[in-house]
Design an enzyme around this catalytic site. Structure first.
Site, PDB file in Angstrom:
ATOM      1  CB  SER A   1      48.161 106.222 -29.662  1.00 42.83           C
ATOM      2  OG  SER A   1      47.082 106.289 -28.771  1.00 42.83           O
TER       3      SER A   1
ATOM      4  CG  ASP B   1      48.499  99.306 -25.728  1.00 40.63           C
ATOM      5  OD1 ASP B   1      48.049 100.132 -24.918  1.00 40.63           O
ATOM      6  OD2 ASP B   1      48.926  99.615 -26.848  1.00 40.63           O
TER       7      ASP B   1
ATOM      8  CG  HIS C   1      49.355 103.376 -25.498  1.00 39.90           C
ATOM      9  ND1 HIS C   1      48.733 102.593 -26.448  1.00 39.90           N
ATOM     10  CD2 HIS C   1      49.046 104.668 -25.818  1.00 39.90           C
ATOM     11  CE1 HIS C   1      48.057 103.363 -27.278  1.00 39.90           C
ATOM     12  NE2 HIS C   1      48.242 104.623 -26.925  1.00 39.90           N
TER      13      HIS C   1
END
Length: 527
Positions: free
Chosen positions: A229, A456, A485
């Site tokens: 991320s 995602d 994610h």
């Protein structure tokens, strides 16, 4: 993440940081910082930081420190390093950066240090090295695993603006609710004004420089890295500043390096809607259990009906009142992953909200109770203000509220659930100081392995492709058909053997795929 509780906790952190931020004007740093290339460190006055002695010790800080106790039980070590507050003035003020270390379990085959950043920005990572070890014991055998609490986060030197609320949330249905958010954003920004001397230096670039100080202090010529991320942006910035210091680098679910900043969430609309529809298809097949609709369209209509009800007046959910400002944050939980467990938990929450929207007295599920309590609590430990400061320090955004209001109005119809959340302004529009440096332009050919999912909802796949093109030495392993994610190791979402195999081969043997490859996810929708 580790089950739905950790998944939702991570989502809440991402939402809190991404919907509570925005930045001010950009102008260059006061002086050139030669560490951008990794060269000239000693002559820039960094030698004393890079050669400092690290004093390792126990991790538990007190009897109530359960995370520290778990680290100690795992035979981890913890320490602090000193770094410059301002890298253009290394002789000035210093700050502390806390870190943990799990030594390689097969020291005879040890190949170096692997630093892990889980994202955020501003998520403490000291404790999370334990999750990496559990998820990838073969990697833990070959690497010392290092977790770092970024500057002003967790156990590092802190930053706390004393915010009475941690998030701004959604702009709501009309001008009145939008203006309330503007007032809240102004108030949050003003509460950080007392930290003017520190704020310009709370940035991803400086966190990357801190990473290189840690590398040098550990005596390592190169640093391996696993970032997910926001951690992918941090990793990409490190590659740009210190290309010759990078060893094996894995970026899981990459952020768009050309767009990263407080308003990046505005790009999430299509991906969020696709993820919501994927869950809706799953829920429709279980209409008998959840009663949310027998078709995908019917479930989507239920969610939109809940949203409209909250726009009119707050929903009563136990002792909580869930209005237009907070409901989209709760519904953002659909991004926590696409496993059966996660989808079932989210469906149970939506069922409660649906009943509340119809005036039925309800009690929240345990998970919904935890989420609502967290969203309505003050930022007691400063976590949200630190996360916000990082985003504000990285990139400038428009300061005129009308810019955001026009954007929200333009997307009311195509983004009815999340648009007023992801396009809302943040405290950075009123931030007391501008960033100290311009955004990092990431363009390099350092070898990198990237992994990510086509569906995602947190870092949309289109942005991952932008980063893939910017990192010309990268190979991309795409998990097709997944709506999650992060994809490696089951750290934040369901495991995938194909993805895990590619990452493990690279970290253990240094073998990048010869070309970009595709893995195909097993979807829970058909089950």
């Amino acid at each position: 993440m580790r089950g739905r509780r950790m998944a939702v906790a991570g989502v809440a952190a991402v939402v809190a940081s991404a919907t509570g931020v925005a930045a001010a004007g950009v102008h260059p740093a006061a002086g050139a910082v030669r560490t951008q290339t990794g060269a000239g460190a000693a002559s820039d006055g960094l030698d004393r930081f890079q050669r400092q002695k690290i004093t390792w010790g126990r991790c538990q800080s007190g009897p109530d420190d359960a995370a520290g106790r778990e680290l100690d039980e795992a035979k981890a070590q913890c320490a602090e390093v000193l770094v410059p507050l301002d890298y253009s003035r290394p002789g000035g003020r210093t700050v502390k950066v806390a870190m943990s270390r799990l030594r390689a379990t097969d020291p005879g085959r040890r190949r170096g240090v692997l630093l892990y950043n889980p994202g955020g920005p501003g998520v403490p990572a000291l404790h999370l090295v334990l999750q990496v070890k559990r998820a990838a014991p073969q990697v833990a055998a070959r690497y010392d695993l290092v977790g770092m609490d970024p500057r002003f986060v967790g156990r590092s030197t802190g930053l706390n603006c004393g915010w009475p609320e941690a998030v701004i949330g959604s702009a709501g249905p009309d001008r009145r609710t939008f203006d309330r958010g503007v007032a809240l954003a102004k108030d949050m920004a003003s509460r950080c004004a007392g930290h003017r001397e520190v704020l310009p230096h709370v940035s991803t670039r400086n966190t990357a420089r801190d990473m290189d100080v840690i590398r040098a202090a550990l005596g390592e010529p190169r640093l391996s890295y696993l970032g997910s991320s926001y951690g992918t942006y941090l990793g990409a910035v490190y590659l740009q500043l210190f290309p010759r210091r990078a060893d094996r680098v894995v970026l899981d679910s990459a952020v768009d390096v050309d767009r990263f900043g407080p308003d990046l969430t505005g790009t999430q609309g299509p991906a969020l809607r696709a993820a919501l529809r994927h869950w809706a298809a799953w829920a429709a097949r279980r209409h008998g259990r959840y009663g949310l609709g027998a078709t995908t369209g019917a479930v989507m209509a239920t969610v939109e009906r809940i949203s409209r009800a909250a726009d009119r007046e707050p929903l009563r959910v136990g002792g909580h009142r869930v209005g237009a400002r907070l409901l989209p944050l709760v519904l953002f939980g659909v991004t926590a992953g696409d496993s059966e467990e996660t989808y079932a938990g989210f469906a149970a929450d939506v069922r409660v909200l649906d009943k509340a929207a119809r005036g039925i007295e309800v009690s929240p599920t345990p998970m919904l109770q935890a989420v609502l309590t967290g969203l309505s609590s003050p930022d007691a430990d400063g976590a949200a203000s630190a996360q916000t400061a990082i985003m504000c320090g990285d990139r400038a955004v428009p300061r005129d509220p009308e810019t955001y209001y026009r954007d929200i109005r333009a997307h009311r119809d195509d983004e009815p659930v999340f648009g007023a959340l992801i396009r809302n302004l943040t405290p950075c529009s009123f931030w007391p100081v501008p960033p100290a440096e311009p955004p990092t332009r990431v363009r390099n050919d350092v070898p990198v392995l990237m992994v990510g999912a086509t569906g995602d909802p947190g870092t949309p796949y289109a942005g991952q492709l932008v980063t893939h093109r910017a990192l010309t030495g990268s190979r991309l392993v795409t998990l097709r058909g997944a709506f999650r994610h992060t994809v490696y190791g089951g750290l934040f979402a369901p495991r995938d053997a194909c993805v895990d195999g590619a990452v493990d081969r690279y970290l253990l043997d240094g073998v990048l795929p010869a070309r970009d490859t595709v893995c195909r996810a097993v979807s829970p929708v058909g089950g």
